[in-house]
Design an enzyme around this catalytic site. Structure first.
Site, short mmCIF file in Angstrom:
data_model
loop_
_atom_site.label_atom_id
_atom_site.label_comp_id
_atom_site.label_asym_id
_atom_site.label_seq_id
_atom_site.Cartn_x
_atom_site.Cartn_y
_atom_site.Cartn_z
CG HIS A 14 -1.97 -1.11 1.14
ND1 HIS A 14 -3.02 -0.94 2.19
CD2 HIS A 14 -2.19 -2.04 0.49
CE1 HIS A 14 -3.86 -1.83 1.95
NE2 HIS A 14 -3.32 -2.62 0.83
CD GLU A 34 -2.11 4.35 3.15
OE1 GLU A 34 -1.44 3.51 2.20
OE2 GLU A 34 -3.27 4.04 3.41
CB CYS A 54 -6.54 -0.64 5.36
SG CYS A 54 -4.75 -1.00 5.25
CB CYS A 95 -2.04 1.78 6.16
SG CYS A 95 -1.49 0.76 4.77
#
Length: 146
Positions: free
Chosen positions: A50, A52, A80, A83
């Protein structure tokens, strides 16, 4: 300093062009962007890639530390749970995000990670920055895939 949210949006657009979900992130320390990343889950065949996570990893590498105590994270979508956990463990000072994610978000939706008693560190959180722009970027991406 280049606007970190604009840098995150550019990373999101590039991720979308590469057929990954268009989410971007930027880490800032002392008013300087030290890491920028877009989602790479499909390209890297890695469910943890992801934006992040990638930006946090790059910032930690740049600083030579597992902690980002005086750093801020700018993201185009509500993080999410995975993260959010990384944000907490990295001790990020402030989180700025654009669009809400009622389905997968974990900050203002779902588990509300930073509000849990087991959360060791909660950053200051600011949501809704350029929310419409981020939501439209995601909407257009998924509409094109249908």
């Amino acid at each position: 300093m280049t606007d970190p949210l604009s840098a995150a949006f550019e990373a999101a657009r590039l991720a979308g062009e590469a057929r990954d979900v268009p989410v971007g992130a930027a880490v800032v320390k002392d008013r300087k962007i030290i890491a920028i990343a877009g989602n790479r889950t499909l390209r890297d065949k890695d469910p943890t890639a992801h934006a992040e996570m990638l930006a946090i990893r790059a910032a930690c590498a740049a600083l030579g530390s597992e902690r980002l105590v005086d750093c801020d994270l700018y993201v185009t979508l509500e993080p999410c749970a995975m993260c959010a956990g990384a944000i907490s463990f990295a001790r990020i000072r402030r989180l700025y995000f654009s669009a809400d994610d009622p389905k997968g978000g974990a900050i203002e939706h779902g588990p509300r990670f930073f509000s849990q008693p087991t959360c060791h560190h909660a950053p200051d959180v600011y949501g809704g920055m350029r929310e419409r722009e981020a939501a439209e970027l995601l909407r257009a991406f998924f509409q094109a895939r249908r």
